[in-house]
Motif scaffolding. Structure first.
Motif, PDB file in Angstrom:
ATOM      1  N   CYS A  36       1.235   5.036  -5.440  1.00  0.00           N
ATOM      2  CA  CYS A  36       0.815   3.839  -4.718  1.00  0.00           C
ATOM      3  C   CYS A  36       1.207   2.595  -5.505  1.00  0.00           C
ATOM      4  O   CYS A  36       1.202   2.604  -6.741  1.00  0.00           O
ATOM      5  CB  CYS A  36      -0.695   3.836  -4.490  1.00  0.00           C
ATOM      6  N   ILE A  37       1.544   1.540  -4.786  1.00  0.00           N
ATOM      7  CA  ILE A  37       1.833   0.262  -5.434  1.00  0.00           C
ATOM      8  C   ILE A  37       1.110  -0.854  -4.687  1.00  0.00           C
ATOM      9  O   ILE A  37       0.846  -0.762  -3.490  1.00  0.00           O
ATOM     10  CB  ILE A  37       3.340  -0.042  -5.481  1.00  0.00           C
ATOM     11  N   LYS A  38       0.802  -1.909  -5.422  1.00  0.00           N
ATOM     12  CA  LYS A  38       0.224  -3.109  -4.824  1.00  0.00           C
ATOM     13  C   LYS A  38       0.795  -4.297  -5.580  1.00  0.00           C
ATOM     14  O   LYS A  38       0.820  -4.304  -6.814  1.00  0.00           O
ATOM     15  CB  LYS A  38      -1.305  -3.102  -4.899  1.00  0.00           C
ATOM     16  N   VAL A  39       1.263  -5.289  -4.855  1.00  0.00           N
ATOM     17  CA  VAL A  39       1.907  -6.449  -5.452  1.00  0.00           C
ATOM     18  C   VAL A  39       0.956  -7.624  -5.426  1.00  0.00           C
ATOM     19  O   VAL A  39       0.411  -7.970  -4.364  1.00  0.00           O
ATOM     20  CB  VAL A  39       3.209  -6.804  -4.703  1.00  0.00           C
ATOM     21  N   SER A  40       0.734  -8.241  -6.592  1.00  0.00           N
ATOM     22  CA  SER A  40      -0.120  -9.434  -6.664  1.00  0.00           C
ATOM     23  C   SER A  40       0.636 -10.626  -6.090  1.00  0.00           C
ATOM     24  O   SER A  40       1.833 -10.797  -6.315  1.00  0.00           O
ATOM     25  CB  SER A  40      -0.512  -9.721  -8.114  1.00  0.00           C
ATOM     26  N   SER A  41      -0.089 -11.450  -5.343  1.00  0.00           N
ATOM     27  CA  SER A  41       0.558 -12.601  -4.711  1.00  0.00           C
ATOM     28  C   SER A  41      -0.476 -13.689  -4.468  1.00  0.00           C
ATOM     29  O   SER A  41      -1.676 -13.417  -4.315  1.00  0.00           O
ATOM     30  CB  SER A  41       1.202 -12.184  -3.386  1.00  0.00           C
ATOM     31  N   ASN A  42      -0.005 -14.921  -4.420  1.00  0.00           N
ATOM     32  CA  ASN A  42      -0.882 -16.052  -4.118  1.00  0.00           C
ATOM     33  C   ASN A  42      -1.011 -16.277  -2.614  1.00  0.00           C
ATOM     34  O   ASN A  42      -1.776 -17.127  -2.176  1.00  0.00           O
ATOM     35  CB  ASN A  42      -0.330 -17.327  -4.771  1.00  0.00           C
ATOM     36  N   ARG A  43      -0.257 -15.499  -1.832  1.00  0.00           N
ATOM     37  CA  ARG A  43      -0.305 -15.658  -0.381  1.00  0.00           C
ATOM     38  C   ARG A  43      -1.644 -15.168   0.155  1.00  0.00           C
ATOM     39  O   ARG A  43      -2.266 -14.269  -0.397  1.00  0.00           O
ATOM     40  CB  ARG A  43       0.847 -14.889   0.274  1.00  0.00           C
ATOM     41  N   ASP A  44      -2.070 -15.769   1.259  1.00  0.00           N
ATOM     42  CA  ASP A  44      -3.361 -15.436   1.861  1.00  0.00           C
ATOM     43  C   ASP A  44      -3.176 -14.314   2.882  1.00  0.00           C
ATOM     44  O   ASP A  44      -2.525 -14.484   3.910  1.00  0.00           O
ATOM     45  CB  ASP A  44      -3.951 -16.673   2.544  1.00  0.00           C
ATOM     46  N   TYR A  45      -3.740 -13.139   2.580  1.00  0.00           N
ATOM     47  CA  TYR A  45      -3.659 -12.008   3.498  1.00  0.00           C
ATOM     48  C   TYR A  45      -5.024 -11.751   4.112  1.00  0.00           C
ATOM     49  O   TYR A  45      -6.051 -11.960   3.483  1.00  0.00           O
ATOM     50  CB  TYR A  45      -3.177 -10.760   2.763  1.00  0.00           C
ATOM     51  N   HIS A  46      -5.012 -11.270   5.366  1.00  0.00           N
ATOM     52  CA  HIS A  46      -6.250 -11.110   6.115  1.00  0.00           C
ATOM     53  C   HIS A  46      -6.908  -9.750   5.930  1.00  0.00           C
ATOM     54  O   HIS A  46      -8.081  -9.582   6.207  1.00  0.00           O
ATOM     55  CB  HIS A  46      -5.985 -11.330   7.615  1.00  0.00           C
ATOM     56  N   ASP A  47      -6.161  -8.764   5.486  1.00  0.00           N
ATOM     57  CA  ASP A  47      -6.686  -7.398   5.485  1.00  0.00           C
ATOM     58  C   ASP A  47      -6.177  -6.650   4.264  1.00  0.00           C
ATOM     59  O   ASP A  47      -5.084  -6.905   3.776  1.00  0.00           O
ATOM     60  CB  ASP A  47      -6.236  -6.676   6.760  1.00  0.00           C
ATOM     61  N   ASP A  48      -7.000  -5.737   3.773  1.00  0.00           N
ATOM     62  CA  ASP A  48      -6.571  -4.951   2.612  1.00  0.00           C
ATOM     63  C   ASP A  48      -6.587  -3.454   2.909  1.00  0.00           C
ATOM     64  O   ASP A  48      -6.643  -2.639   1.991  1.00  0.00           O
ATOM     65  CB  ASP A  48      -7.454  -5.263   1.401  1.00  0.00           C
ATOM     66  N   VAL A  49      -6.553  -3.076   4.195  1.00  0.00           N
ATOM     67  CA  VAL A  49      -6.469  -1.656   4.546  1.00  0.00           C
ATOM     68  C   VAL A  49      -5.140  -1.115   4.032  1.00  0.00           C
ATOM     69  O   VAL A  49      -4.074  -1.658   4.343  1.00  0.00           O
ATOM     70  CB  VAL A  49      -6.577  -1.458   6.074  1.00  0.00           C
ATOM     71  N   PRO A  50      -5.147  -0.048   3.230  1.00  0.00           N
ATOM     72  CA  PRO A  50      -3.903   0.481   2.662  1.00  0.00           C
ATOM     73  C   PRO A  50      -2.959   1.042   3.719  1.00  0.00           C
ATOM     74  O   PRO A  50      -3.356   1.343   4.848  1.00  0.00           O
ATOM     75  CB  PRO A  50      -4.390   1.596   1.723  1.00  0.00           C
ATOM     76  N   ILE A  51      -1.702   1.204   3.317  1.00  0.00           N
ATOM     77  CA  ILE A  51      -0.667   1.783   4.165  1.00  0.00           C
ATOM     78  C   ILE A  51      -0.231   3.108   3.544  1.00  0.00           C
ATOM     79  O   ILE A  51      -0.016   3.185   2.332  1.00  0.00           O
ATOM     80  CB  ILE A  51       0.559   0.856   4.275  1.00  0.00           C
ATOM     81  N   ILE A  52      -0.117   4.147   4.358  1.00  0.00           N
ATOM     82  CA  ILE A  52       0.424   5.427   3.898  1.00  0.00           C
ATOM     83  C   ILE A  52       1.706   5.704   4.662  1.00  0.00           C
ATOM     84  O   ILE A  52       1.735   5.642   5.897  1.00  0.00           O
ATOM     85  CB  ILE A  52      -0.576   6.582   4.096  1.00  0.00           C
TER      86      ILE A  52
END
Length: 314
Positions: A36-52
């Motif tokens: 699994c990977i997750k990229v840190s960003s300053n962008r505003d995202y609405h949801d954090d449900v993971p993707i498989i």
């Protein structure tokens, strides 16, 4: 385990119609290999449900490399890639059907404490995504299927699968030796396309990374259990049983307009199972739709939209 199946017929008038398998008890899941990977960003995202992301038959999790990174960057979500049972680094088993593989995915979600997921599957992986959404709708936030019908297949699609399996049944005898993995995959791709041409088919593939060839110290091997190929030759629908149920969440079916799987012709059946499904055909694409830029742009847009906004489109 009791299987109810019919003999596969390749007549152009043939249409599959079978009952789903009946289990005395749910199959025991295996622990899938994943990353699994997750990229840190300053962008505003609405949801954090993971993707498989779920690969197709005879492929492996590394086939999603690059795609998983773009999705992580553009959605702000954690993105996980998996090797399904009998593929890659995951355990091998005599149980090869997609219903059993679905239990493996659910088991991984439980293990990672993921209550809900956005699931994206290609080909055989698309069938697993369908089965997960229909049987565990409360665990699926959004579903994306790449070039696969929920149930049944076109005669042309079955013919393509059988041609593919016919080459792979003795695959380790034709895997190049004494070369790097990159070279082995390129050589295998050329031999594979030459084989298809000799069978008087217009089919061809252009992505060497779809082949799960692993090399170490010059020794190369195919990293998929060939038992799955043999069972598909015996009866495709013992491996890909019928799925039933209903998923009212957002669903996206991406397909190639030149693909033999002919997903666009199955819209009425898709809508019975997925009332809020959106079908998008990528012009000029075959079965490997994710090689086209339109695929990524459509998938990212679909994932990033709020669910109520998606429903308003239908």
């Amino acid at each position: 385990m009791v299987w109810l199946s019919v003999v596969v017929c390749l007549s152009t008038l043939w249409q599959a119609s079978i009952l789903p398998p009946i289990y005395a008890s749910k199959p025991k899941p295996v622990d899938l290999a994943y990353s699994c990977i997750k990229v840190s960003s300053n962008r505003d995202y609405h949801d954090d449900v993971p993707i498989i992301l779920i690969h197709g038959m005879s492929s492996f999790k590394e086939a999603w490399k690059g795609i998983n990174e773009v999705l992580a960057l553009e959605t702000g979500r954690e993105v996980c890639i998996v090797d399904m049972r009998n593929h890659g680094e995951s355990p091998w088993s005599d149980e090869v059907d997609t219903a059993t593989m679905t239990e493996d995915v659910k088991h991984l979600m439980d293990k990672l404490k993921i209550p809900k997921v956005v699931v994206l599957g290609h080909s055989l992986g698309g069938k697993i995504a369908v089965h997960l959404a229909l049987n565990y709708p409360e665990r699926v936030d959004k579903m994306i299927v790449e070039d696969m019908r929920p149930n049944g297949m076109s005669p042309e699609g079955i013919k393509e699968i059988l041609l593919y399996i016919d080459l792979l049944i003795d695959v380790n005898d034709i895997v190049p030796q004494g070369v790097s993995e990159k070279e082995a995959r390129k050589i295998f791709l050329k031999n594979f396309n030459d084989y298809l041409a000799k069978r008087n088919t217009s089919l061809s593939y252009d992505d060497p990374d779809m082949f799960p060839i692993k090399c170490k110290d010059g020794k190369c091997r195919w990293n998929t259990n060939t038992v799955i190929f043999k069972k598909m030759l015996e009866d495709i629908y013992s491996v890909i049983p019928e799925s039933s149920g209903r998923f009212d969440g957002p669903a996206l079916f991406m397909y190639g307009t030149e693909s033999n799987f002919k997903v666009g012709e199955d819209e009425s059946n898709i809508k019975k199972l997925f009332p809020n499904a959106k079908l998008v055909g990528v012009k000029g694409a075959g079965h490997m739709v994710h090689l086209f830029p339109e695929f990524m742009s459509e998938v990212i847009k679909f994932i990033n939209k709020k669910s109520n906004s998606i429903k308003e489109e239908f």
